[in-house]
Design an enzyme around this catalytic site. Structure first.
Site, PDB file in Angstrom:
ATOM      1  N   GLU A   1       0.832  -1.211   0.000  1.00 55.79           N
ATOM      2  CA  GLU A   1       0.000   0.000   0.000  1.00 55.79           C
ATOM      3  C   GLU A   1       0.867   1.262   0.000  1.00 55.79           C
ATOM      4  OE1 GLU A   1      -1.625   1.756   3.506  1.00 55.79           O
ATOM      5  OE2 GLU A   1      -1.158  -0.004   4.735  1.00 55.79           O
TER       6      GLU A   1
ATOM      7  N   LYS B   1      -3.533  -1.988  15.640  1.00 55.18           N
ATOM      8  CA  LYS B   1      -2.934  -1.165  16.688  1.00 55.18           C
ATOM      9  C   LYS B   1      -3.866  -1.015  17.859  1.00 55.18           C
ATOM     10  CE  LYS B   1      -0.710   1.811  13.663  1.00 55.18           C
ATOM     11  NZ  LYS B   1      -1.865   1.593  12.807  1.00 55.18           N
TER      12      LYS B   1
HETATM   13  N1  PSU Z   1      -2.206   1.456  10.302  1.00 48.33           N
HETATM   14  C1  PSU Z   1      -0.879   1.719  10.329  1.00 48.33           C
HETATM   15  N2  PSU Z   1      -0.347   2.547   9.424  1.00 48.33           N
HETATM   16  C2  PSU Z   1      -1.098   3.086   8.450  1.00 48.33           C
HETATM   17  C3  PSU Z   1      -2.491   2.755   8.399  1.00 48.33           C
HETATM   18  C4  PSU Z   1      -2.996   1.948   9.341  1.00 48.33           C
HETATM   19  O1  PSU Z   1      -0.173   1.229  11.171  1.00 48.33           O
HETATM   20  O2  PSU Z   1      -0.560   3.833   7.634  1.00 48.33           O
HETATM   21  C5  PSU Z   1      -3.314   3.252   7.261  1.00 48.33           C
HETATM   22  C6  PSU Z   1      -3.611   2.083   6.330  1.00 48.33           C
HETATM   23  O3  PSU Z   1      -3.524   2.547   4.994  1.00 48.33           O
HETATM   24  C7  PSU Z   1      -5.058   1.735   6.655  1.00 48.33           C
HETATM   25  C8  PSU Z   1      -5.593   3.094   6.972  1.00 48.33           C
HETATM   26  O4  PSU Z   1      -5.739   1.109   5.610  1.00 48.33           O
HETATM   27  O5  PSU Z   1      -4.572   3.735   7.711  1.00 48.33           O
HETATM   28  C9  PSU Z   1      -6.866   3.036   7.761  1.00 48.33           C
HETATM   29  O6  PSU Z   1      -7.410   4.311   7.809  1.00 48.33           O
HETATM   30  P1  PSU Z   1      -8.909   4.513   8.331  1.00 48.33           P
HETATM   31  O7  PSU Z   1      -8.846   4.103   9.787  1.00 48.33           O
HETATM   32  O8  PSU Z   1      -9.154   5.983   8.143  1.00 48.33           O
HETATM   33  O9  PSU Z   1      -9.772   3.629   7.511  1.00 48.33           O
END
Ligand code: PSU
Ligand code: MN
Length: 309
Positions: free
Chosen positions: A25, A161
């Site tokens: 990603e 996390k």
């Molecule tokens: N968790 C991480 N690093 C990240 C993300 C999540 O440790 O960079 C990013 C990933 O791209 C994940 C996104 O898909 O955050 C999720 O965002 P949201 O909670 O806004 O859906």
């Protein structure tokens, strides 16, 4: 293939030769880590996948085109672009970004969509989005979870996390029919820490078994992917007792500043980086590399099944 998808020469050659490919990603580059560590991480992760016998495909939307595999110039440009100037793309945003000719970084959800369009079934990352704490009020549940329920890609992460509500995240994944498979241990890992204190619903230690499970799911006509939870290497982990008060502090700061929606995860990551004086970033890089390695192994096993060897 749809004409707004462009494969890099390396990925196109890999597809041609039926070599194993691992998707990566780009939100982790633009919104997950600061420059220049983000660029260094992105290059190292690709090298790790190559060193383990697969071809990396970092995915992003550049000027309205879905790029499967970025050359170094595109990677560098993305890593240097300020967060405010690059869209954070999930399922909801992907088509708009393309139609408007804009540039965006793909989250887990959008990367899964693009990988599947390009015929890539394995994707390695750091952490997925999930159910945020207080979701009963904010309704903040990442679209990553829905995507895992409908798009057939095996996603390797280091657990979710602890900024999230992990028990609720597991419950939603179960409701959506997503297999959450811990690798190498019974416990669900929690990103920076090896143990979340929760047992993972499923466990598989052998990449070949994980590949077989993806194939069996497809044969059964069950839509959706699999979530593989790979614990951070012991030498890189931040123990739960150390990281917990820091997470609490970051969450309190986010609430005080009324951070909401797409800004929540990037804000918390940055704040935890500051509060740990960079240690969270070192751990983050170590766990992504570890996931890239496992991703390459799984992609090779998936490939053997397709080639019938
Ligand atoms: N968790 C991480 N690093 C990240 C993300 C999540 O440790 O960079 C990013 C990933 O791209 C994940 C996104 O898909 O955050 C999720 O965002 P949201 O909670 O806004 O859906
Ligand atoms: Mn959200």
């Amino acid at each position: 293939m749809i004409d707004f998808i462009e494969l890099s020469a390396e990925v196109a050659a890999a597809k041609q030769e039926k070599a194993p490919v691992v998707a990566l990603e780009s939100t982790i580059i633009t919104h997950g880590m600061p420059y220049p560590q983000n660029l260094d991480m992105a290059r190292k992760v690709e090298a790790e996948i190559r060193a383990h016998g697969a071809v990396p495909a970092t995915i992003a939307v550049i000027d309205g085109k879905i790029r499967i595999g970025l050359d170094d110039a595109a990677m560098e440009r993305l890593a240097k672009t300020p967060q405010a100037q690059v869209m954070k793309l999930s399922r909801a945003d992907l088509a708009v970004c393309i139609a408007a000719g804009r540039t965006g970084a793909t989250t887990v959800a959008a990367t899964m969509i693009c990988a599947h369009l390009a015929g890539i079934g394995v994707f390695a990352t750091g952490g997925i989005g999930g159910v945020h704490r207080g979701a009963e009020n904010s309704f903040d549940i990442s679209a990553d979870l829905q995507e895992l329920a409908q798009t057939p890609v095996t996603v390797i992460c280091a657990g979710a996390k602890a900024i999230l509500d992990l028990p609720k995240t597991l419950e939603v994944l179960e409701t959506l029919g997503v297999p959450v498979i811990a690798c190498g241990q019974d416990q669900l890992p929690a990103f920076w820490s090896r143990d979340s204190g929760l047992r993972a619903p499923l466990r598989m230690d052998d990449p070949a078994d994980i590949a077989n499970a993806a194939a069996a799911r497809a044969a059964l006509n069950i839509p959706g992917g699999q979530l593989i939870a790979n614990p951070i290497p012991a030498e890189a982990e931040i123990p739960r007792a150390t990281i917990t008060p820091i997470i609490e502090q970051a969450l309190a700061d986010a609430a005080r500043h009324r951070i909401a929606a797409k800004a929540v995860t990037p804000y918390l990551l940055q704040r935890i980086f500051e509060l740990t004086e960079g240690r969270s970033l070192e751990a983050n890089i170590a766990l992504v590399l570890n996931n890239a390695r496992l991703g390459a192994q799984i992609a090779r096993e998936v490939n053997k099944l397709h080639l019938g060897t």
